[in-house]
Scaffold this motif. Structure first.
Motif, mmCIF file in Angstrom:
data_model
loop_
_atom_site.group_PDB
_atom_site.id
_atom_site.type_symbol
_atom_site.label_atom_id
_atom_site.label_comp_id
_atom_site.label_asym_id
_atom_site.label_seq_id
_atom_site.Cartn_x
_atom_site.Cartn_y
_atom_site.Cartn_z
ATOM 1 N N TYR A 219 0.832 -1.210 0.000
ATOM 2 C CA TYR A 219 0.000 0.000 0.000
ATOM 3 C C TYR A 219 0.860 1.251 0.000
ATOM 4 O O TYR A 219 0.700 2.146 -0.847
ATOM 5 C CB TYR A 219 -0.907 -0.037 1.230
ATOM 6 C CG TYR A 219 -1.847 1.132 1.347
ATOM 7 C CD1 TYR A 219 -3.150 1.040 0.891
ATOM 8 C CD2 TYR A 219 -1.438 2.335 1.928
ATOM 9 C CE1 TYR A 219 -4.017 2.091 0.992
ATOM 10 C CE2 TYR A 219 -2.301 3.395 2.033
ATOM 11 C CZ TYR A 219 -3.583 3.267 1.575
ATOM 12 O OH TYR A 219 -4.433 4.329 1.675
ATOM 13 N N SER B 73 1.215 3.909 -2.939
ATOM 14 C CA SER B 73 0.696 5.216 -2.528
ATOM 15 C C SER B 73 1.757 6.297 -2.712
ATOM 16 O O SER B 73 1.475 7.389 -3.240
ATOM 17 C CB SER B 73 0.244 5.127 -1.069
ATOM 18 O OG SER B 73 -0.018 6.387 -0.558
ATOM 19 N N GLU C 141 -4.033 4.847 9.242
ATOM 20 C CA GLU C 141 -4.457 6.140 9.798
ATOM 21 C C GLU C 141 -4.615 6.053 11.308
ATOM 22 O O GLU C 141 -4.121 6.880 12.059
ATOM 23 C CB GLU C 141 -5.795 6.525 9.144
ATOM 24 C CG GLU C 141 -6.156 7.976 9.285
ATOM 25 C CD GLU C 141 -5.274 8.845 8.415
ATOM 26 O OE1 GLU C 141 -5.286 10.052 8.629
ATOM 27 O OE2 GLU C 141 -4.565 8.309 7.526
ATOM 28 N N ALA D 84 -5.931 1.582 4.654
ATOM 29 C CA ALA D 84 -5.769 3.015 4.934
ATOM 30 C C ALA D 84 -6.251 3.325 6.343
ATOM 31 O O ALA D 84 -5.606 4.067 7.089
ATOM 32 C CB ALA D 84 -6.550 3.831 3.910
ATOM 33 N N ARG E 105 -4.858 10.871 -6.015
ATOM 34 C CA ARG E 105 -5.481 10.006 -5.019
ATOM 35 C C ARG E 105 -6.586 9.148 -5.623
ATOM 36 O O ARG E 105 -6.727 7.990 -5.281
ATOM 37 C CB ARG E 105 -6.043 10.908 -3.917
ATOM 38 C CG ARG E 105 -6.268 10.220 -2.613
ATOM 39 C CD ARG E 105 -4.996 9.782 -1.963
ATOM 40 N NE ARG E 105 -5.253 8.551 -1.231
ATOM 41 C CZ ARG E 105 -4.327 7.677 -0.888
ATOM 42 N NH1 ARG E 105 -3.063 7.879 -1.208
ATOM 43 N NH2 ARG E 105 -4.639 6.590 -0.232
#
Lengths: 71, 263, 192
Positions: free
Chosen positions: B70, B74, C68, C64, B86
């Motif tokens: 990821y 990213s 986060e 994510a 994004r």
């Protein structure tokens, strides 16, 4: 191009192979698309082989353009 | 003694139908290529399902791996396209991981004694597949570029500061260049997978024929055998590199769509 | 050339190409055989589509979210650690303050005590000194008295002796007064 070989530093054959692959695929793709467009226009207008020839020429130029962009 | 079966170097790329769809036509038949697409995609889904089942504060091994992927993609998207990239992140991520797994699973050895239809197969070793992925990217770029920049998108094709009479020619060349870049990408990925697998197969065939000759000749199979191992290791590197290159160039291409009007 | 003719033309060309490719595929590249292109595209679309859908709706948001959450948690923990640190620093400075206070107090008490003791000692010393001085003075007066008494007695004895000596020598006894005067004169005359 980022991440791939640095043109300043001569590297062993792996990098050279990669660069050769990139150059040939760039050139080939340009010629392919150019001649495909030419062929299509020829078929459409029945003007074989003029657009095909022009397409090959332009495709070659576009291939060189790709090369200059990526090298 | 088990008789090693040596195939020609091109047999591994042959498409073999496994079953037809109920439509009756063989056009969309489920083939060995489709089988390995399903296996690869299934493996990705299982992996990510396991990795995200319990999203923990302190990640387990699977979750750490998923997070490494990821962060990697990213960072790539953010560095190449910027914050606007994004929305393309899921696409680039899917592309990267799908190509990576498809490339890598093709390097797995086939189980001995399997029918040919179940031998390992690399979907990305077929030009039509890589071409389709490139066309998908091109379509996204054109559609999003027009939606985002309107007619300003066409500034992409008009180099500035050139005499007017040269413009039509240069615009034509730029358009062809624009259309051929994803194709170049497709050719590159396909050619790498194709060449690597052919070399691997040739080496392996050499080893097999030496081994099956029996007797003292078998000893001469040892050096090429280590050669096969080395080439396989190199191929794993190439598969990862090609997936990465495909993702990078897709990002650069998408960047054009996002920032076409800024030229 | 009509559109219809164009289409049939193209179709024929494609068929021809296909036949050609099929022929070539038996010996050449399976990649150039268009027979299975639709199937490959179809299954690519299905697998890639499913994967994209799952990635964008489930997996990526989950990852994510985890990343986060961890980032938030770490930031929180850092904040909290900062708070704790500040509290510890406060406590330390308070401790240091009270320590300094206590020290100062102790020093003040010690100084007071010392001063008091000094005073007391000085008073005692003064008293003793005074007493001693008094005794010394008394002793001195007594000594003076004794000295004076001794001196008179010595004079009397000298006069007596002188009278006795004179009486023995000249057989005449001088008066007491004359003897005393002579002794006093002799005592007053410088020697040698």
């Amino acid at each position: 191009m980022r991440g791939e070989d640095d043109p300043e530093a001569p590297k062993p054959s792996g990098a050279a192979w990669g660069r050769a692959m990139r150059a040939s695929s760039d050139l080939l793709a340009g010629i392919f698309v150019g001649s495909l467009l030419g062929l299509g226009l020829d078929r459409l207008l029945g003007s074989e082989p003029w657009f095909l020839l022009a397409g090959i020429g332009l495709g070659f130029a576009a291939g060189l353009r790709n090369l200059s962009r990526s090298l | 003694m088990y008789r090693f079966r040596a195939e020609g170097p091109m047999e591994q790329f042959e498409i073999i139908p496994i079953f037809s769809l109920p439509t009756g036509s063989n056009l969309l038949a489920f083939t060995n290529s489709a089988l390995w697409m399903v296996i690869g995609t299934g493996a990705i889904i299982v992996f990510f399902f396991a990795a995200t089942r319990r999203a923990a504060l302190i990640p387990g091994r699977l979750q750490s791996m998923a997070e490494v992927f990821y962060e990697f993609v990213s960072d790539l998207v953010r560095d190449t396209i910027g914050p606007e990239g994004r929305k393309f992140f899921p696409y680039v991520f899917t592309l990267f991981i799908w190509i990576l797994v498809s490339n890598m699973f093709g390097l797995l050895p086939s189980l001995p004694g399997m029918p040919h239809a179940l031998h390992t197969f690399t979907p990305t070793s077929h030009l039509i597949v890589t071409f389709a992925l490139a066309m998908l990217t091109i379509t996204i770029v054109i559609v999003y570029g027009l939606y985002k920049n309107g007619l300003g998108f066409f500034k992409l094709f008009a180099p500035s500061g050139l005499p007017l009479w040269l413009m039509p020619l240069l615009i034509l060349i730029e358009v062809i260049s624009f259309l051929s870049r994803p194709l170049s990408l497709a050719i590159r990925l396909f050619a790498n997978m194709f060449a690597g697998h052919v070399i691997l197969k040739l080496f392996a065939t050499f080893v097999v024929s030496l081994l099956s000759a029996g007797g003292a000749v078998m000893l001469f199979g040892i050096a090429p055998f280590f050669g096969v191992i080395a080439v396989t290791a190199l191929e794993f590197l190439v598969t990862a590199l090609q997936a990465y290159v495909f993702a990078v160039l897709t990002c650069i291409y998408l960047n054009d769509a996002v920032h076409a009007a800024d030229h | 050339m009509s559109v219809f003719a164009l289409v049939t033309n193209a179709a024929a060309a494609a068929e021809e190409a296909q036949a050609h490719a099929a022929e070539a595929s038996s010996a050449g590249l399976p990649q150039l055989d268009p027979t299975w292109w639709p199937s490959q595209l179809f299954w690519l679309a299905i697998t890639f589509g499913i994967l994209y859908w799952l990635m964008s709706t489930r997996f990526l948001p989950a990852i994510a979210g985890a990343i986060e959450e961890r980032r938030d948690r770490i930031a929180d923990d850092l904040d909290q650690a900062g708070d704790f640190k500040r509290q510890a620093e406060d406590a330390e400075s308070a401790y240091n303050q009270s320590l300094a206070d206590a020290k100062a107090k102790a020093q003040a008490i010690a100084a007071d005590t010392r001063a008091e003791m000094d005073d007391e000692i000085a008073a005692l010393q003064a008293e003793t000194d005074a007493q001693l001085a008094k005794q010394v003075a008394a002793a001195e007066t007594r000594i003076g008295e004794m000295k004076a008494a001794a001196a008179t007695k010595v004079g009397e004895a000298a006069a007596e002796t002188a009278r006795a000596v004179v009486e023995t020598l000249i057989d005449e006894a001088p008066t007491e007064e004359a003897a005393s005067r002579a002794v006093a004169d002799a005592a007053a005359r410088p020697e040698g």
